[in-house]
Every structure is written in C-alpha cells, then in structure tokens.
Design an enzyme around this catalytic site. Structure first.
Site, PDB file in Angstrom:
ATOM      1  N   GLU A   1       0.830  -1.316   0.059  1.00 43.78           N
ATOM      2  CA  GLU A   1      -0.071  -0.111   0.106  1.00 43.78           C
ATOM      3  C   GLU A   1       0.902   1.325  -0.058  1.00 43.78           C
ATOM      4  O   GLU A   1       1.851   1.403   0.644  1.00 43.78           O
ATOM      5  CB  GLU A   1      -0.862  -0.001   1.251  1.00 43.78           C
TER       6      GLU A   1
ATOM      7  N   LYS B   1       2.799  -0.527   4.639  1.00 49.11           N
ATOM      8  CA  LYS B   1       2.377   0.716   4.306  1.00 49.11           C
ATOM      9  C   LYS B   1       3.463   1.668   3.692  1.00 49.11           C
ATOM     10  O   LYS B   1       4.653   1.480   4.192  1.00 49.11           O
ATOM     11  CB  LYS B   1       1.641   1.301   5.542  1.00 49.11           C
TER      12      LYS B   1
ATOM     13  N   HIS C   1      -6.583 -11.055   5.618  1.00 47.79           N
ATOM     14  CA  HIS C   1      -6.185 -10.835   4.030  1.00 47.79           C
ATOM     15  C   HIS C   1      -5.268 -11.839   3.507  1.00 47.79           C
ATOM     16  O   HIS C   1      -5.336 -12.646   2.414  1.00 47.79           O
ATOM     17  CB  HIS C   1      -5.987  -9.487   3.493  1.00 47.79           C
TER      18      HIS C   1
HETATM   19  C1  BG6 Z   1      -8.128  -3.199   5.784  1.00 49.04           C
HETATM   20  C2  BG6 Z   1      -7.002  -2.583   6.566  1.00 49.04           C
HETATM   21  O1  BG6 Z   1      -8.706  -4.203   6.363  1.00 49.04           O
HETATM   22  O2  BG6 Z   1      -7.557  -3.465   4.613  1.00 49.04           O
HETATM   23  C3  BG6 Z   1      -6.271  -1.369   6.127  1.00 49.04           C
HETATM   24  O3  BG6 Z   1      -7.403  -2.311   8.093  1.00 49.04           O
HETATM   25  C4  BG6 Z   1      -5.913  -1.783   4.643  1.00 49.04           C
HETATM   26  O4  BG6 Z   1      -5.365  -0.956   6.998  1.00 49.04           O
HETATM   27  C5  BG6 Z   1      -7.141  -2.333   3.821  1.00 49.04           C
HETATM   28  O5  BG6 Z   1      -5.503  -0.432   4.327  1.00 49.04           O
HETATM   29  C6  BG6 Z   1      -6.656  -2.616   2.448  1.00 49.04           C
HETATM   30  O6  BG6 Z   1      -7.778  -2.944   1.469  1.00 49.04           O
HETATM   31  P1  BG6 Z   1      -7.790  -2.733   0.329  1.00 49.04           P
HETATM   32  O7  BG6 Z   1      -8.876  -3.381  -0.042  1.00 49.04           O
HETATM   33  O8  BG6 Z   1      -7.599  -1.372  -0.110  1.00 49.04           O
HETATM   34  O9  BG6 Z   1      -6.535  -3.533  -0.390  1.00 49.04           O
END
Ligand code: BG6
Length: 501
Positions: free
Chosen positions: A225, A349, A249
């Site tokens: 990210e 991040k 995830h």
């Molecule tokens: C969330 C986390 O579950 O998923 C976040 O708490 C993260 O920190 C986000 O940014 C990422 O999701 P996506 O769908 O943008 O990849």
C-alpha cells in the site's frame, strides 16, 4: 460460490455503528448500489448508534456518504427517492435494554410491512463492543428467527487480537448465535480477482497438474500500500501490519492459492479445505521468527512524489512506537503438495505503490539445451495473479529473439479484465452483503478458519515477545521504498529475489 443471480427475500438490516466510517464508506454505498441495480427485495435499514440523530439527519448523512464513496460517484435522484424512506435511525447506548426493546418493536413493525421477519445484524462498531451487543441481542430474543424467516449476523474485523481473544469472541457469539447464522467478513474475498483464484485453479486443466512441489519453486505474495495509517494511528498502534493484514487478508490469499480441490463449490466443503491447508502451515518458534520473519516501520520519505512523515510522527502514534507497518515472512506448508516450497509474503504501508499480486515461480527446465550459445540460465517461468489495482493474470516464459543467434528473452501472455470483460466489477461489500442475504457463506470465514489463522500469527507474536527484550527490533525503512533491507535479505538468503511488481 454462487453467481448471486437470485434476489434475496425481504429483510431488515440493523447496522450497529451506523454513524461510523464503515457505514459511510462501505455499507451505505453497497446497499444503495444493490438497490439501484435491482438486486434487493423490499427492505428496511435501521441504523443504531450512540450519536443523537433524527431519521432525516441520518438520511442526509448517508446521502452525502453515498455521493462521496459510491463507485458511481453520484446519487440518482429517482433511486434515492425509493431508497431514503427505507432508512431509519435509533440512537442510544449499546447496552441500554430500553433501546433493544425499541429495536424489537421496530423489527416487529418492519416485519409486518415487509411480510417477512428476516433480520440481518451488522456489527460495524469498535470490536470491544461486540460482546455486549451480541449479549443484548440474545437477551431480547432477537437472535431467534421467526418461524419461516432467518436471522444472521455479519461480524467485521478485527476478529480478536490473538488466538485467545478470538476463541473468547467465538464463545461469546456462539452463546447467542449458531455458527450457520454467523458471517465473519473479510472484504478480500469479495474481490473478483480473489474469487478468480479458485476458477483459475479448478476450472482449467492446465494449471493444477503443475500446482505442487514438483513444478513450483516458490510463491511470492505482495500486498503493498502506498497510503500510511490515514488518521487511524490509534487503531494501528494496537494492531500493526501482522494483525491488520496478515492474519486475515493474507491468510485468505494463501489458503486459496494452496488449498486442495474441494469436492463441491459449497460453503462447508470450500472452508474445510481452507482450514486444512492453514492447519498445515508450520507454526513459528522463537528461532524461526528470528530467521524467517522481518518487521519494519516506515520513517519519513516520499511516496508517489509527495513528502510524507514517518510513522512515529503520525497522529495518535507514540514517538517511540515499535509497531510494525511492514512484515515479510517465509512460510512453509507441511503437506505432500507443498513440502519444501517456500511461500514468501510481504505487506506494508508507505511502499512505492499500491499493488497486490501473487507470483508463482516455476522450476527451471531440467537441462540447459542451448549451452553452446549465448544463453545463460533462462529466467524461471512465472505466473502472476494480479489482484489490484491491475486486474488480470500473466504468464512469463522465454522466447527466441528473432535473428540468426539463439537468444532468449522473457515474454508475457496476458489476460486483463478490462479488455476481456465489459462487466463492471462490483464493490466487494456489495457481493458479500448479497451472498449473506442469500445464505451463501462460501466467501465468509468460519470460526475454525479464524482460529487457525490466529494460531499461526500468535506464534509469531510470541516469538517477537521473546526476542524483544524490551528493545524492540523493528527495522526502519524510508517511506516510498520496498521495505527494510532485511526483507530483501530474507529472500536472497535462499537464492531468490522479490519480483518488482
Ligand atoms: C483493511 C486494513 O482491512 O484493509 C487497512 O485495516 C488496509 O489498513 C485495507 O488499508 C486494504 O484494503 P484494500 O481493499 O484497499 O486492499
């Protein structure tokens, strides 16, 4: 995994935490889009939250939120006219019995209007409130479905903060709801590209025969990210990347890419296989945490051309925080299919860009035929599943560069969603809400899945505690880089290198 073509039966959805961020960013836009797309039956939404608000104010708030966050970026006046009257608001404390009595009355009235007593509770509050809310629902008897109707509950992450708390939360929920009423949500499973992992593997004859230790050298999963903690410093300090991304995830991606074929595309069978492979992941010891896990934290730097502060200077973060904003690890799956195949995973991040992908690297050709030519060892064949923001799959292999000499260059065979399909990718929450209303739990996490994922992650956290010695051993990386040097070393020690996504 149904294609959700059916329309659910009429229902009332009760959102706990209706004035919060999740409702504004995800739930309201998803319900609106489902309704505007003609996918919802007759429904009511009751928003329950502590903040004082009238029904009218609640509707205005959601109108703004849908305008801001819906994928269409706009609210159609005609649809809104039909949608708005279905919304109402209940303010009060989540432990106040009188408010649950009021909720019960409203549910009875809604059931009469709709001709259906189906109820969907959604826990979108801070998780510390889950046990009280679930207990109060039970005390009021709202967990029991009316005859001929269903009652379900969706539980948002984080589901516990370690194995012990996850077990406790499951116990508290199971005291009131049976497992088949509980839908633990992980929005990654709502993504089209994630669902396509199973289709790629099990709807095609060519991949599965190669999907094992005989042909695959290693697997890399990157979930990068570019954003920082986005004002969620307080939450993130308690969570860190391991809990925030890996436990949920990342474990979902790992289980889908590595599970055995289920005997049917049905919630019980798919989830059995996911749990089975998670149980085969080798737990970490203090020693293996030292050599197989890297944690990092971003310092100041530049991301996508913009200067950004270090994590310790983010609002809500302690100036000497050792919370990890990056994790890389080597993971081993002890079963017949995967023995000896390392899975390298990393998430962080403030990395250079937002990208999630799974790269499967195949073993080299067994014998180098072109040895009297300029050809060095050709690259390993590579299959990349692009989860986001690019959505597609490509396969990389060696091809002869045209000319009199034998020269080999890596080339791609490419599939991109945008060019192959006209359909819009619905938001993950739309798909998941609809599946829950239809009673399809395939894309939700079962209690033993959550617990198994936590037991792996908890073994890492235990290792960190042992190693910490009060010093904290988080490795620093500059914002806008691919993580600390130790992450590169982790994979290079085994003769590999992270793919540059
Ligand atoms: C969330 C986390 O579950 O998923 C976040 O708490 C993260 O920190 C986000 O940014 C990422 O999701 P996506 O769908 O943008 O990849």
């Amino acid at each position: 995994m149904s294609d959700s073509p059916k329309q659910p039966d009429p229902l009332t959805m009760i959102i706990f935490g209706a004035s919060g961020d999740l409702t504004r960013r995800k739930l309201a836009p998803a319900m609106y889009n489902l309704s505007a797309g003609g996918n919802l039956p007759k429904f009511r939404i009751i928003g329950f939250a502590r903040r004082e608000r009238s029904d009218e104010q609640f509707r205005e708030d959601l109108h703004k939120a849908i305008h801001q966050f819906s994928r269409a970026g706009t609210v159609d006046a005609r649809h809104w006219k039909a949608f708005a009257p279905c919304l109402s608001y209940l303010s009060g404390d989540f432990t106040d019995e009188a408010r649950y009595k009021e909720l019960k009355d409203r549910l009875t009235a809604a059931a009469q209007e709709l001709g259906s007593g189906n109820r969907l509770f959604y826990l979108a509050t801070p998780p510390s409130l889950y046990p009280d809310i679930v207990r109060c629902i039970g005390e009021m008897g709202l967990n029991e479905p009316e005859p001929g109707s269903w009652t379900r509950i969706i539980v948002e992450k984080p589901f516990g903060k370690d194995l012990e708390t996850a077990l406790a939360l499951n116990r508290e929920i199971h005291a009131v709801f049976s497992e088949d009423q509980v839908y633990r949500i992980d929005h990654y499973l709502g993504k089209e590209t994630v669902q396509n992992i199973l289709v790629l593997r099990f709807a095609n004859g060519i991949f599965e025969p190669l999907w094992n230790r005989n042909f695959i050298d290693h697997v890399e999963i990157t979930m990068a990210e570019s954003i920082g903690v986005e004002g969620r410093g307080g939450y993130y300090e308690e969570a860190g990347a391991l809990r925030d991304m890996v436990q949920n995830h990342m474990m979902q991606l790992i289980s889908l890419i590595s599970m055995e074929p289920p005997i049917a595309f049905e919630a019980g069978e798919v989830r059995n296989e996911k749990v089975k492979v998670l149980r085969a992941i080798r737990p970490y010891t203090t020693e293996s945490v030292k050599t197989m896990v890297v944690r990092g934290q971003y310092g100041p730097g530049r991301v996508e051309g913009q200067p950004c502060v270090g994590y310790r200077n983010e609002p809500g973060v302690a100036p000497d925080s050792n919370t990890e904003t990056f994790v890389a690890l080597k993971l081993l799956i002890d079963n017949w299919r995967w023995a000896g195949v390392p899975f390298y995973i990393r998430t962080g991040k403030r990395l250079p860009r937002r990208v999630t992908e799974i790269a499967v690297r195949f073993k080299q050709a067994p014998y180098l035929l072109f040895r009297d030519t300029d050809v060095k060892q050709p690259d390993q064949n590579l299959l990349v599943l692009q989860i986001q923001p690019e959505e597609g799959i490509f396969m990389q292999f060696g091809a002869k560069v045209p000319g009199p000499k034998i020269r080999i260059q890596a080339v791609n065979m490419d599939f991109a969603y945008g060019t192959s399909f006209q359909e819009d990718n619905a938001d993950a929450y739309e798909r998941l809400l609809l599946d829950c209303m239809l009673g399809d739990a395939t894309l939700f996490t079962r209690h033993d899945e959550v617990e198994t994922a936590w037991s792996i992650v908890t073994s890492i956290m235990d290792g960190w505690k042992q190693l910490d010695d009060g010093q904290g051993s988080v490795a620093m990386y500059g914002a806008g880089t691919w993580g600390p040097r130790e992450a590169a070393e982790l994979i290079e020690r085994h003769g590999h290198r992270w793919r540059l996504p």
